[in-house]
Design an enzyme around this catalytic site. Structure first.
Site, PDB file in Angstrom:
ATOM      1  N   GLN A 132      13.091  63.753   6.092  1.00 68.05           N
ATOM      2  CA  GLN A 132      11.502  64.512   5.154  1.00 68.05           C
ATOM      3  C   GLN A 132      10.980  65.648   6.478  1.00 68.05           C
ATOM      4  OE1 GLN A 132      10.433  64.312   2.099  1.00 68.05           O
ATOM      5  NE2 GLN A 132       9.085  66.715   3.281  1.00 68.05           N
ATOM      6  N   ASP A 224      -0.401  63.138   2.410  1.00 71.66           N
ATOM      7  CA  ASP A 224       0.452  62.596   1.765  1.00 71.66           C
ATOM      8  C   ASP A 224      -0.099  61.341   0.791  1.00 71.66           C
ATOM      9  OD1 ASP A 224       3.356  61.637   0.829  1.00 71.66           O
ATOM     10  OD2 ASP A 224       3.211  59.946   1.992  1.00 71.66           O
ATOM     11  N   CYS A 263       4.766  65.815   0.956  1.00 77.25           N
ATOM     12  CA  CYS A 263       6.475  65.780   0.773  1.00 77.25           C
ATOM     13  C   CYS A 263       6.817  65.207  -0.807  1.00 77.25           C
ATOM     14  CB  CYS A 263       6.927  63.862   1.766  1.00 77.25           C
ATOM     15  SG  CYS A 263       5.596  63.433   1.021  1.00 77.25           S
TER      16      CYS A 263
END
Ligand code: NVA
Length: 315
Positions: A132, A224, A263
């Site tokens: 990522q 996130d 992400c």
């Protein structure tokens, strides 16, 4: 030749990280420039946790490298239950050119790497998500022109896998990293120590705070999910404690030039406002696309060797 792996972000040196990003950019412009897996050679992509971007971007990327992506359901294989991790590693290492594994324990991934005899790539563990971060760095470089000196602000769960990788990979790249998270959700000491040591060499820096005000003027804003895979039983408690640490429109306005990364999957109205992730400064779709380019580059360099893969050869 020593077999190289990508188990955590700091398995790469700063020079290797930038080679991966350069190769990723080249592969983005010319997807078939480096057919390193031609033969064809298979790569096992094993998933013990849910996956969309990771499985698809690896499979598409391996096909573009002219290899054969082999999707393996970790539960069906029973890795660590039906067979020990070292035995699985020995078996897979006789069949495939590389192993890409999304799992829970970093120690299991390390055991796979120790016994496989082929490169092992971390496709997310509880501890890190280095693929990522390669995609994120590629995305930041595309949008900001450079990595070194960029001010990156992370808000939310500062103790999760993506946060740890952001600290390590960002510090390697010479970025100034600011994590904003409540107590109990701040980065682990071990990760902070490693990131600070890398930052010392690269000219970057690492700070931790519980005050979202420190994000003012950031070049990059990142968040996130509050509930990472494997922590679902803690969802209510996490949402209560992390509630004030969201990437809201108001927080984003304190960094008016900052690009926004996530992400994915994203939970609009929880860790990020819909207006922020769907707004003009969001680069999340570029991030998702860049997974493929970055992973192709890292697989190419691990399979062929960082010293070997130069110029246009192996076409
Ligand atoms: N921290 C998240 C990342 C998902 C790509 C998780 O581990 O679930």
């Amino acid at each position: 030749m020593t077999v190289r792996h990508l188990l955590a972000d700091d398995d790469l040196t700063a020079a290797e990280q930038s080679r991966v990003l350069d190769l990723a950019a080249r592969l983005k412009a010319d997807p078939y420039a480096v057919p390193v897996l031609s033969g064809p050679r298979s790569v096992a992509i094993i998933s013990d946790k849910p996956t969309l971007r990771t499985q698809v971007s690896f499979a598409a990327g391996i096909a573009e490298l002219q290899g054969h992506p082999m999707l393996v359901d970790g539960r069906l294989a029973g890795i660590g239950t039906r067979e020990s991790v070292p035995d699985v590693a020995r078996v897979l290492g006789r069949q495939v050119a590389a192993i890409v594994w999304r799992t829970y324990a970093q120690t299991d991934l390390e055991a796979m790497a120790e016994h496989a005899g082929v490169p092992v790539v971390n496709a997310l563990t509880d501890a890190y998500h280095p693929c990522q971060l390669l995609a994120d760095l590629l995305t930041i470089r595309e949008h900001r022109g450079t990595l070194a000196g960029q001010r990156v602000g992370w808000i939310g769960d500062g103790a999760n896998n993506v946060a740890a990788s952001t600290l390590l990979a960002g510090a390697l790249a010479g970025m100034h990293l600011q994590v904003v998270a409540p107590e109990g959700y701040q980065p682990a000491e071990d990760v902070l120590t490693r990131a600070r040591a890398l930052a010392e060499t690269s000219g970057g820096s690492v700070q931790v705070s519980s005050d979202p005000g420190v994000l003012a003027g950031a070049d990059v804003l990142v968040t996130d999910t509050w509930v990472s895979m494997g922590t679902e039983a803690e969802a209510a408690e996490r949402e209560a404690v992390l509630g004030p640490y969201r990437l809201t429109t108001e927080v984003a306005e304190t960094a008016p030039d900052g690009i926004v990364l996530h992400c994915l999957p994203a939970y609009r109205g929880k860790e990020i406002d819909a207006a922020v992730i769907d707004g003009p400064r969001s680069v999340v779709w570029d991030q998702a696309e860049n997974r493929r380019h970055a992973q192709k580059a890292v697989l190419a360099l691990l399979c062929v060797g960082f010293g070997e893969l130069a110029g246009e050869h192996r076409r």
